[in-house]
Motif scaffolding. Structure first.
Motif, PDB file in Angstrom:
ATOM      1  N   ALA A 195       0.839  -1.195   0.000  1.00  0.00           N
ATOM      2  CA  ALA A 195       0.000   0.000   0.000  1.00  0.00           C
ATOM      3  C   ALA A 195       0.874   1.244   0.000  1.00  0.00           C
ATOM      4  CB  ALA A 195      -0.899   0.008   1.226  1.00  0.00           C
ATOM      5  N   LYS A 196       0.423   2.230  -0.724  1.00  0.00           N
ATOM      6  CA  LYS A 196       1.132   3.510  -0.734  1.00  0.00           C
ATOM      7  C   LYS A 196       0.814   4.286   0.527  1.00  0.00           C
ATOM      8  CE  LYS A 196       1.800   5.091  -5.419  1.00  0.00           C
ATOM      9  NZ  LYS A 196       1.389   6.101  -6.367  1.00  0.00           N
ATOM     10  N   GLU A 197       1.777   5.073   0.985  1.00  0.00           N
ATOM     11  CA  GLU A 197       1.513   5.943   2.118  1.00  0.00           C
ATOM     12  C   GLU A 197       0.653   7.102   1.649  1.00  0.00           C
ATOM     13  OE1 GLU A 197       4.813   7.204   4.442  1.00  0.00           O
ATOM     14  OE2 GLU A 197       5.825   5.279   4.231  1.00  0.00           O
ATOM     15  N   PRO A 198      -0.293   7.555   2.471  1.00  0.00           N
ATOM     16  CA  PRO A 198      -1.130   8.681   2.051  1.00  0.00           C
ATOM     17  C   PRO A 198      -0.287   9.944   1.880  1.00  0.00           C
ATOM     18  CG  PRO A 198      -1.592   8.065   4.329  1.00  0.00           C
ATOM     19  CD  PRO A 198      -0.621   7.071   3.780  1.00  0.00           C
ATOM     20  N   ALA A 199      -0.618  10.701   0.866  1.00  0.00           N
ATOM     21  CA  ALA A 199       0.100  11.946   0.603  1.00  0.00           C
ATOM     22  C   ALA A 199      -0.296  12.987   1.643  1.00  0.00           C
ATOM     23  CB  ALA A 199      -0.229  12.456  -0.794  1.00  0.00           C
ATOM     24  N   GLU A 200       0.645  13.843   1.958  1.00  0.00           N
ATOM     25  CA  GLU A 200       0.375  14.909   2.927  1.00  0.00           C
ATOM     26  C   GLU A 200      -0.493  15.977   2.276  1.00  0.00           C
ATOM     27  OE1 GLU A 200       2.775  18.339   5.360  1.00  0.00           O
ATOM     28  OE2 GLU A 200       3.866  16.635   4.557  1.00  0.00           O
ATOM     29  N   ASN A 201      -1.439  16.491   3.023  1.00  0.00           N
ATOM     30  CA  ASN A 201      -2.321  17.534   2.520  1.00  0.00           C
ATOM     31  C   ASN A 201      -1.603  18.872   2.582  1.00  0.00           C
ATOM     32  OD1 ASN A 201      -4.384  19.228   1.788  1.00  0.00           O
ATOM     33  ND2 ASN A 201      -5.551  18.946   3.645  1.00  0.00           N
ATOM     34  N   THR A 202      -1.236  19.407   1.429  1.00  0.00           N
ATOM     35  CA  THR A 202      -0.588  20.718   1.372  1.00  0.00           C
ATOM     36  C   THR A 202      -1.514  21.752   0.733  1.00  0.00           C
ATOM     37  OG1 THR A 202       0.415  20.133  -0.744  1.00  0.00           O
ATOM     38  CG2 THR A 202       1.731  19.726   1.227  1.00  0.00           C
ATOM     39  N   SER A 203      -2.755  21.380   0.488  1.00  0.00           N
ATOM     40  CA  SER A 203      -3.696  22.295  -0.156  1.00  0.00           C
ATOM     41  C   SER A 203      -4.370  23.187   0.883  1.00  0.00           C
ATOM     42  CB  SER A 203      -4.771  21.504  -0.901  1.00  0.00           C
ATOM     43  OG  SER A 203      -5.631  20.877   0.024  1.00  0.00           O
ATOM     44  N   GLU A 204      -5.137  24.133   0.383  1.00  0.00           N
ATOM     45  CA  GLU A 204      -5.891  25.024   1.269  1.00  0.00           C
ATOM     46  C   GLU A 204      -7.160  24.358   1.785  1.00  0.00           C
ATOM     47  OE1 GLU A 204      -7.975  28.248  -0.952  1.00  0.00           O
ATOM     48  OE2 GLU A 204      -7.110  27.261  -2.706  1.00  0.00           O
ATOM     49  N   PHE A 205      -7.509  23.195   1.247  1.00  0.00           N
ATOM     50  CA  PHE A 205      -8.746  22.508   1.597  1.00  0.00           C
ATOM     51  C   PHE A 205      -8.531  21.564   2.771  1.00  0.00           C
ATOM     52  CE2 PHE A 205      -8.993  23.571  -2.881  1.00  0.00           C
ATOM     53  CZ  PHE A 205     -10.242  24.151  -2.973  1.00  0.00           C
ATOM     54  N   ASP A 206      -9.594  21.369   3.558  1.00  0.00           N
ATOM     55  CA  ASP A 206      -9.591  20.413   4.659  1.00  0.00           C
ATOM     56  C   ASP A 206     -10.841  19.559   4.566  1.00  0.00           C
ATOM     57  OD1 ASP A 206      -7.270  20.998   6.374  1.00  0.00           O
ATOM     58  OD2 ASP A 206      -8.205  22.961   6.614  1.00  0.00           O
ATOM     59  N   LEU A 207     -10.782  18.361   5.139  1.00  0.00           N
ATOM     60  CA  LEU A 207     -11.973  17.515   5.201  1.00  0.00           C
ATOM     61  C   LEU A 207     -13.048  18.249   5.976  1.00  0.00           C
ATOM     62  CD1 LEU A 207     -10.387  14.053   6.050  1.00  0.00           C
ATOM     63  CD2 LEU A 207     -10.994  14.968   3.816  1.00  0.00           C
ATOM     64  N   GLY A 208     -14.248  18.278   5.438  1.00  0.00           N
ATOM     65  CA  GLY A 208     -15.357  18.947   6.111  1.00  0.00           C
ATOM     66  C   GLY A 208     -15.618  20.356   5.622  1.00  0.00           C
ATOM     67  N   ASP A 209     -14.750  20.911   4.774  1.00  0.00           N
ATOM     68  CA  ASP A 209     -15.004  22.253   4.222  1.00  0.00           C
ATOM     69  C   ASP A 209     -16.263  22.209   3.358  1.00  0.00           C
ATOM     70  OD1 ASP A 209     -12.723  23.272   5.380  1.00  0.00           O
ATOM     71  OD2 ASP A 209     -11.559  23.346   3.521  1.00  0.00           O
ATOM     72  N   PHE A 210     -17.050  23.273   3.413  1.00  0.00           N
ATOM     73  CA  PHE A 210     -18.230  23.417   2.555  1.00  0.00           C
ATOM     74  C   PHE A 210     -17.779  24.194   1.328  1.00  0.00           C
ATOM     75  CE2 PHE A 210     -22.344  25.447   1.387  1.00  0.00           C
ATOM     76  CZ  PHE A 210     -23.062  24.288   1.168  1.00  0.00           C
ATOM     77  N   VAL A 211     -17.916  23.591   0.147  1.00  0.00           N
ATOM     78  CA  VAL A 211     -17.357  24.171  -1.071  1.00  0.00           C
ATOM     79  C   VAL A 211     -18.401  24.274  -2.177  1.00  0.00           C
ATOM     80  CG1 VAL A 211     -15.024  23.315  -0.582  1.00  0.00           C
ATOM     81  CG2 VAL A 211     -16.594  21.906  -1.911  1.00  0.00           C
ATOM     82  N   GLU A 212     -18.039  25.063  -3.196  1.00  0.00           N
ATOM     83  CA  GLU A 212     -18.858  25.170  -4.405  1.00  0.00           C
ATOM     84  C   GLU A 212     -18.060  24.606  -5.565  1.00  0.00           C
ATOM     85  OE1 GLU A 212     -21.618  28.440  -6.622  1.00  0.00           O
ATOM     86  OE2 GLU A 212     -19.672  29.130  -5.906  1.00  0.00           O
ATOM     87  N   GLY A 213     -18.663  23.662  -6.288  1.00  0.00           N
ATOM     88  CA  GLY A 213     -18.016  23.060  -7.444  1.00  0.00           C
ATOM     89  C   GLY A 213     -18.639  23.571  -8.727  1.00  0.00           C
TER      90      GLY A 213
END
Length: 114
Positions: free
Chosen positions: A2-20
């Motif tokens: 299994a690959k190790e999960p990549a580190e989150n370096t984005s401005e987004f977080d789990l649970g953010d409310f977004v518009e697509g």
């Protein structure tokens, strides 16, 4: 392996409310909650959509993978997942050689058994 999960370096977080932005069969933009973060995209649970897009939303099981560059954060989550600090990254790099060798030996034994 299994690959190790990549580190989150984005401005987004789990649970953010977004518009697509609309794409594929969607006629209108939609809103939702970030469920998973990939390298350049997000898995969004669609919570608000135009009635014209209801069939598409149902077909996609209320989820869509959207580009980060085309997604706008409307509300940041109050409880973001912790991110690694620079000190934690340095600590991880200092694994003693004898531990590394033991792990390699165990993997070789597993391969021989198969």
């Amino acid at each position: 392996m299994a690959k190790e999960p990549a580190e989150n370096t984005s401005e987004f977080d789990l649970g953010d409310f977004v518009e697509g932005k609309k794409f594929a069969n969607f006629e209108h933009d939609f809103k939702g909650i970030v469920e998973k973060i990939y390298e350049h995209s997000l898995l969004v649970l669609i919570t608000e959509n135009d009635p014209e897009d209801t069939a598409t939303v149902n077909e996609y099981n209320h989820r869509a993978v959207v580009r980060m560059s085309e997604t706008k954060i409307l509300v940041k989550t109050d409880n973001p997942a912790p991110r690694k600090s620079d000190e934690e990254e340095e600590d991880e790099e200092e694994i003693p050689e004898d531990i590394k060798l033991e792990d390699d030996d165990a993997e070789e034994e597993d391969e021989e058994e198969e």
